[in-house]
Design an enzyme around this catalytic site. Structure first.
Site, PDB file in Angstrom:
ATOM      1  N   HIS A  70       0.846  -1.189   0.000  1.00 54.05           N
ATOM      2  CA  HIS A  70       0.000   0.000   0.000  1.00 54.05           C
ATOM      3  C   HIS A  70       0.883   1.241   0.000  1.00 54.05           C
ATOM      4  O   HIS A  70       2.116   1.145   0.162  1.00 54.05           O
ATOM      5  CB  HIS A  70      -0.948   0.012   1.208  1.00 54.05           C
ATOM      6  CG  HIS A  70      -0.268  -0.069   2.538  1.00 54.05           C
ATOM      7  ND1 HIS A  70       0.419   0.975   3.093  1.00 54.05           N
ATOM      8  CD2 HIS A  70      -0.143  -1.081   3.424  1.00 54.05           C
ATOM      9  CE1 HIS A  70       0.906   0.622   4.257  1.00 54.05           C
ATOM     10  NE2 HIS A  70       0.600  -0.637   4.488  1.00 54.05           N
TER      11      HIS A  70
HETATM   12  P1  TYD Z   1      -1.589  -2.586   7.528  1.00 58.67           P
HETATM   13  O1  TYD Z   1      -1.034  -1.211   7.767  1.00 58.67           O
HETATM   14  O2  TYD Z   1      -2.271  -2.851   6.235  1.00 58.67           O
HETATM   15  O3  TYD Z   1      -0.434  -3.672   7.734  1.00 58.67           O
HETATM   16  P2  TYD Z   1       0.967  -3.868   7.015  1.00 58.67           P
HETATM   17  O4  TYD Z   1       1.264  -2.672   6.180  1.00 58.67           O
HETATM   18  O5  TYD Z   1       1.925  -4.034   8.130  1.00 58.67           O
HETATM   19  O6  TYD Z   1       0.893  -5.113   6.203  1.00 58.67           O
HETATM   20  O7  TYD Z   1      -2.561  -2.926   8.749  1.00 58.67           O
HETATM   21  C1  TYD Z   1      -3.115  -4.217   8.936  1.00 58.67           C
HETATM   22  C2  TYD Z   1      -4.406  -4.061   9.702  1.00 58.67           C
HETATM   23  O8  TYD Z   1      -4.163  -3.471  10.993  1.00 58.67           O
HETATM   24  C3  TYD Z   1      -5.423  -3.187   8.988  1.00 58.67           C
HETATM   25  O9  TYD Z   1      -6.716  -3.764   9.183  1.00 58.67           O
HETATM   26  C4  TYD Z   1      -5.358  -1.877   9.731  1.00 58.67           C
HETATM   27  C5  TYD Z   1      -4.936  -2.275  11.134  1.00 58.67           C
HETATM   28  N1  TYD Z   1      -4.121  -1.245  11.799  1.00 58.67           N
HETATM   29  C6  TYD Z   1      -4.655  -0.496  12.826  1.00 58.67           C
HETATM   30  O10 TYD Z   1      -5.822  -0.688  13.224  1.00 58.67           O
HETATM   31  N2  TYD Z   1      -3.897   0.441  13.435  1.00 58.67           N
HETATM   32  C7  TYD Z   1      -2.621   0.705  13.048  1.00 58.67           C
HETATM   33  O11 TYD Z   1      -1.937   1.597  13.637  1.00 58.67           O
HETATM   34  C8  TYD Z   1      -2.071  -0.063  11.957  1.00 58.67           C
HETATM   35  C9  TYD Z   1      -0.676   0.184  11.481  1.00 58.67           C
HETATM   36  C10 TYD Z   1      -2.855  -1.022  11.364  1.00 58.67           C
END
Ligand code: TYD
Length: 136
Positions: free
Chosen positions: A52
């Site tokens: 992303h």
């Molecule tokens: P995401 O940022 O997509 O994970 P990564 O980039 O590490 O693969 O986040 C995964 C899930 O966690 C998504 O449903 C959003 C949630 N999340 C939160 O609720 N709070 C946060 O601070 C973060 C970073 C993620």
């Protein structure tokens, strides 16, 4: 711009008992006010994270244990950073697509961020990312 992303050294206080690495706003190399810290741990074998971009969020990513790769892409250029040193981190500006790969076992990815969590700040579709950059 991919060139705005850069490795930043973290000041370390060393003595015979061990080290303290300090990430704080007064480090001029971290160009944002810190609003959130989170960390990835217990990352399973052969999984990738990320996939992303963020519209406005700025981040500072540190491998505080183990190692992993941060593959970044600004729509025009790509670059890979291997993070394996708790004494440095990767500053990430907005509008950078990222894939975190190649996590070593027991690695911990600490992320220091400029904003609290906001799903509306995420771009999770690569074609939309390019469109917002007016590339296609
Ligand atoms: P995401 O940022 O997509 O994970 P990564 O980039 O590490 O693969 O986040 C995964 C899930 O966690 C998504 O449903 C959003 C949630 N999340 C939160 O609720 N709070 C946060 O601070 C973060 C970073 C993620």
């Amino acid at each position: 711009m991919i060139d705005d992303c850069k490795i930043v050294k973290i000041p370390v206080i060393e003595d015979v008992r061990g080290n303290i690495a300090v990430v704080e706003e007064s480090n001029d190399d971290i160009p944002f006010d810190i609003k959130r810290t989170y960390y990835l741990y217990n990352v399973k074998d052969n999984v990738n994270r990320g996939s992303h971009a963020h519209k406005a969020l700025r981040q500072f990513i540190i491998a505080i244990n183990g190692s992993f790769d941060v593959n970044i892409d600004d729509g025009y250029n790509k670059q890979k950073y291997k993070l394996d040193n708790p004494n440095e981190g990767l500053y990430m500006c907005p509008m950078i697509w990222r894939e975190l790969t190649n996590f070593s076992s027991n690695s911990i990815c600490l992320v220091v961020a400029s904003e609290v969590y906001d799903e509306d700040d995420y771009i999770r579709d690569y074609d939309l990312f390019l469109k917002l950059l007016e590339i296609n």
